[in-house]
Design a protein around this motif. Sequence first.
Motif, PDB file in Angstrom:
ATOM      1  N   PRO A  49     -93.849  19.930 -13.178  1.00 22.27           N
ATOM      2  CA  PRO A  49     -92.577  19.822 -12.769  1.00 22.27           C
ATOM      3  C   PRO A  49     -91.333  20.800 -13.152  1.00 22.27           C
ATOM      4  O   PRO A  49     -91.187  21.590 -14.120  1.00 22.27           O
ATOM      5  N   VAL A  50     -90.156  20.157 -12.405  1.00 25.23           N
ATOM      6  CA  VAL A  50     -89.121  21.195 -12.562  1.00 25.23           C
ATOM      7  C   VAL A  50     -88.289  20.001 -12.451  1.00 25.23           C
ATOM      8  O   VAL A  50     -87.803  19.267 -12.119  1.00 25.23           O
ATOM      9  N   ALA A  51     -86.692  20.480 -12.949  1.00 30.44           N
ATOM     10  CA  ALA A  51     -85.311  19.504 -13.510  1.00 30.44           C
ATOM     11  C   ALA A  51     -84.472  20.145 -13.688  1.00 30.44           C
ATOM     12  O   ALA A  51     -84.369  21.466 -14.137  1.00 30.44           O
ATOM     13  N   LEU A  52     -83.258  19.501 -12.934  1.00 22.92           N
ATOM     14  CA  LEU A  52     -81.758  20.140 -13.171  1.00 22.92           C
ATOM     15  C   LEU A  52     -81.272  19.286 -13.143  1.00 22.92           C
ATOM     16  O   LEU A  52     -80.911  18.238 -12.735  1.00 22.92           O
ATOM     17  N   THR A  53     -79.578  19.263 -13.710  1.00 23.24           N
ATOM     18  CA  THR A  53     -78.966  18.577 -13.393  1.00 23.24           C
ATOM     19  C   THR A  53     -77.542  18.936 -12.432  1.00 23.24           C
ATOM     20  O   THR A  53     -77.422  19.668 -13.026  1.00 23.24           O
ATOM     21  N   VAL A  54     -77.239  17.928 -11.732  1.00 24.47           N
ATOM     22  CA  VAL A  54     -76.186  17.845 -10.663  1.00 24.47           C
ATOM     23  C   VAL A  54     -75.578  17.376 -10.337  1.00 24.47           C
ATOM     24  O   VAL A  54     -75.626  15.552 -11.219  1.00 24.47           O
ATOM     25  N   SER A  55     -74.014  17.957 -10.365  1.00 29.42           N
ATOM     26  CA  SER A  55     -73.265  15.841  -9.915  1.00 29.42           C
ATOM     27  C   SER A  55     -72.830  16.609  -8.489  1.00 29.42           C
ATOM     28  O   SER A  55     -71.830  15.681  -8.050  1.00 29.42           O
ATOM     29  N   SER A  56     -73.704  16.195  -7.966  1.00 29.12           N
ATOM     30  CA  SER A  56     -73.446  16.113  -6.046  1.00 29.12           C
ATOM     31  C   SER A  56     -74.174  15.475  -5.765  1.00 29.12           C
ATOM     32  O   SER A  56     -74.280  15.051  -4.661  1.00 29.12           O
ATOM     33  N   VAL A  57     -74.621  14.029  -6.681  1.00 22.61           N
ATOM     34  CA  VAL A  57     -75.625  13.122  -5.599  1.00 22.61           C
ATOM     35  C   VAL A  57     -74.992  11.923  -4.581  1.00 22.61           C
ATOM     36  O   VAL A  57     -73.724  12.204  -5.819  1.00 22.61           O
ATOM     37  N   VAL A  58     -74.710  12.050  -3.508  1.00 22.25           N
ATOM     38  CA  VAL A  58     -74.183  10.958  -2.649  1.00 22.25           C
ATOM     39  C   VAL A  58     -75.207  10.241  -2.521  1.00 22.25           C
ATOM     40  O   VAL A  58     -75.749  10.376  -1.487  1.00 22.25           O
ATOM     41  N   SER A  59     -74.426   8.843  -2.026  1.00 21.11           N
ATOM     42  CA  SER A  59     -75.155   7.400  -1.333  1.00 21.11           C
ATOM     43  C   SER A  59     -74.379   7.755   0.136  1.00 21.11           C
ATOM     44  O   SER A  59     -73.394   7.541  -0.008  1.00 21.11           O
ATOM     45  N   VAL A  60     -75.778   7.813   0.789  1.00 21.63           N
ATOM     46  CA  VAL A  60     -74.913   7.887   2.399  1.00 21.63           C
ATOM     47  C   VAL A  60     -75.203   6.874   3.241  1.00 21.63           C
ATOM     48  O   VAL A  60     -74.338   6.688   4.092  1.00 21.63           O
ATOM     49  N   SER A  61     -76.412   5.409   2.730  1.00 25.70           N
ATOM     50  CA  SER A  61     -76.963   4.935   3.613  1.00 25.70           C
ATOM     51  C   SER A  61     -77.747   3.825   2.770  1.00 25.70           C
ATOM     52  O   SER A  61     -78.182   4.437   2.061  1.00 25.70           O
ATOM     53  N   ALA A  62     -77.171   2.542   2.735  1.00 31.08           N
ATOM     54  CA  ALA A  62     -77.956   1.253   2.497  1.00 31.08           C
ATOM     55  C   ALA A  62     -79.291   0.904   3.499  1.00 31.08           C
ATOM     56  O   ALA A  62     -80.342   0.825   2.900  1.00 31.08           O
ATOM     57  N   GLU A  63     -78.883   0.876   4.454  1.00 32.48           N
ATOM     58  CA  GLU A  63     -80.481   0.811   5.487  1.00 32.48           C
ATOM     59  C   GLU A  63     -80.174   1.931   6.691  1.00 32.48           C
ATOM     60  O   GLU A  63     -79.203   1.912   7.213  1.00 32.48           O
ATOM     61  N   PRO A  64     -81.163   2.463   6.083  1.00 30.21           N
ATOM     62  CA  PRO A  64     -82.396   2.775   5.555  1.00 30.21           C
ATOM     63  C   PRO A  64     -81.456   3.742   4.038  1.00 30.21           C
ATOM     64  O   PRO A  64     -80.733   4.103   4.177  1.00 30.21           O
ATOM     65  N   PRO A  65     -82.358   3.094   2.943  1.00 33.36           N
ATOM     66  CA  PRO A  65     -81.638   3.543   2.059  1.00 33.36           C
ATOM     67  C   PRO A  65     -81.734   5.610   1.872  1.00 33.36           C
ATOM     68  O   PRO A  65     -82.446   6.202   1.529  1.00 33.36           O
ATOM     69  N   LEU A  66     -80.962   6.053   1.929  1.00 35.62           N
ATOM     70  CA  LEU A  66     -80.544   7.839   2.024  1.00 35.62           C
ATOM     71  C   LEU A  66     -79.581   7.817   1.017  1.00 35.62           C
ATOM     72  O   LEU A  66     -78.436   7.407   1.060  1.00 35.62           O
ATOM     73  N   LEU A  67     -79.824   9.247  -0.452  1.00 36.34           N
ATOM     74  CA  LEU A  67     -78.907  10.165  -0.458  1.00 36.34           C
ATOM     75  C   LEU A  67     -79.122  11.108   0.108  1.00 36.34           C
ATOM     76  O   LEU A  67     -80.316  11.330   0.348  1.00 36.34           O
ATOM     77  N   ILE A  68     -78.218  12.118  -0.662  1.00 39.59           N
ATOM     78  CA  ILE A  68     -78.542  13.373  -0.736  1.00 39.59           C
ATOM     79  C   ILE A  68     -77.583  14.276  -1.959  1.00 39.59           C
ATOM     80  O   ILE A  68     -77.150  13.443  -3.103  1.00 39.59           O
ATOM     81  N   PHE A  69     -78.377  15.577  -1.516  1.00 36.71           N
ATOM     82  CA  PHE A  69     -77.556  16.700  -3.124  1.00 36.71           C
ATOM     83  C   PHE A  69     -77.744  17.464  -2.916  1.00 36.71           C
ATOM     84  O   PHE A  69     -78.348  18.135  -1.755  1.00 36.71           O
ATOM     85  N   SER A  70     -77.107  18.630  -3.647  1.00 35.77           N
ATOM     86  CA  SER A  70     -77.489  20.253  -3.216  1.00 35.77           C
ATOM     87  C   SER A  70     -77.862  20.392  -4.953  1.00 35.77           C
ATOM     88  O   SER A  70     -77.660  19.795  -5.759  1.00 35.77           O
ATOM     89  N   VAL A  71     -78.320  21.629  -3.910  1.00 41.04           N
ATOM     90  CA  VAL A  71     -79.153  22.266  -5.118  1.00 41.04           C
ATOM     91  C   VAL A  71     -78.666  23.637  -4.787  1.00 41.04           C
ATOM     92  O   VAL A  71     -78.632  24.623  -3.516  1.00 41.04           O
ATOM     93  N   SER A  72     -78.157  24.509  -5.757  1.00 37.87           N
ATOM     94  CA  SER A  72     -77.585  25.643  -6.054  1.00 37.87           C
ATOM     95  C   SER A  72     -79.331  26.620  -5.941  1.00 37.87           C
ATOM     96  O   SER A  72     -80.328  26.344  -6.618  1.00 37.87           O
ATOM     97  N   ALA A  73     -78.934  28.623  -5.069  1.00 37.66           N
ATOM     98  CA  ALA A  73     -79.680  28.874  -5.085  1.00 37.66           C
ATOM     99  C   ALA A  73     -80.686  29.578  -6.029  1.00 37.66           C
ATOM    100  O   ALA A  73     -80.998  30.277  -6.065  1.00 37.66           O
ATOM    101  N   LEU A  74     -78.965  29.781  -6.909  1.00 30.78           N
ATOM    102  CA  LEU A  74     -79.661  30.132  -8.326  1.00 30.78           C
ATOM    103  C   LEU A  74     -80.058  29.593  -9.277  1.00 30.78           C
ATOM    104  O   LEU A  74     -80.335  30.279  -9.822  1.00 30.78           O
ATOM    105  N   SER A  75     -80.753  27.614  -8.861  1.00 32.25           N
ATOM    106  CA  SER A  75     -81.261  27.604  -9.882  1.00 32.25           C
ATOM    107  C   SER A  75     -82.548  28.047 -10.224  1.00 32.25           C
ATOM    108  O   SER A  75     -83.332  28.211  -9.411  1.00 32.25           O
ATOM    109  N   SER A  76     -83.367  27.576 -11.214  1.00 30.34           N
ATOM    110  CA  SER A  76     -84.197  27.850 -11.337  1.00 30.34           C
ATOM    111  C   SER A  76     -84.539  27.056 -10.244  1.00 30.34           C
ATOM    112  O   SER A  76     -86.339  27.398 -10.564  1.00 30.34           O
ATOM    113  N   ALA A  77     -84.804  25.742 -10.573  1.00 32.03           N
ATOM    114  CA  ALA A  77     -85.422  24.658  -9.600  1.00 32.03           C
ATOM    115  C   ALA A  77     -85.774  24.797  -8.387  1.00 32.03           C
ATOM    116  O   ALA A  77     -86.516  24.364  -7.168  1.00 32.03           O
TER     117      ALA A  77
END
Length: 190
Positions: A49-77
Amino acid sequence: MFHAYPPDTWLGAPEQSFPSSLSADEFKALFRGHPGGVAVITADAGEGPVALTVSSVVSVSAEPPLLIFSVSALSSASTVLSRAETVVVHLLDAHDVDLAKFGATPGADRFDQTHRWSALATGEAVYDDVRAWVRCAVINRMEVGTSTIVAVHALESRVMRDVPAGEPGDALVYHNRSWHRLGDHSKLEG
């Protein structure tokens, strides 16, 4: 059944040219004044497993239940997150600030038992005692600038500390390079 859309139809053409653009420093300064909720993402593509902290999580839809987040290419994860089929999104509150800081520490072994974690029956790593977590299937990835936007479909969740409607709870936000707690003291009337 949910189908992923090709990246070129998701947010428009991936490569566009504009006559002028903000510098990286101007863009960072702009968003320093815009607080974001804090989450820790865990994933495993088969090598552990890997883990990282983000502040980019966004809920985009309840039906279907979807969310998005972004990950920097510089992240070790980022390499693992580019291949993982599922992720766990841990939605944190102020009680989880140590985990948020730990997930943001470069080079830290995020599974060394500093913070208790276990594996779900489906194999994903989940941190114990966080406000809430949601296990998700990755449905799409899109390379944008120096980051990857990851779209996921929520499959199962657990809420350990619920927040009643209209109450601030002890929300954790990242603002202007520091951690903040939202609570009754920060609630505005109106």
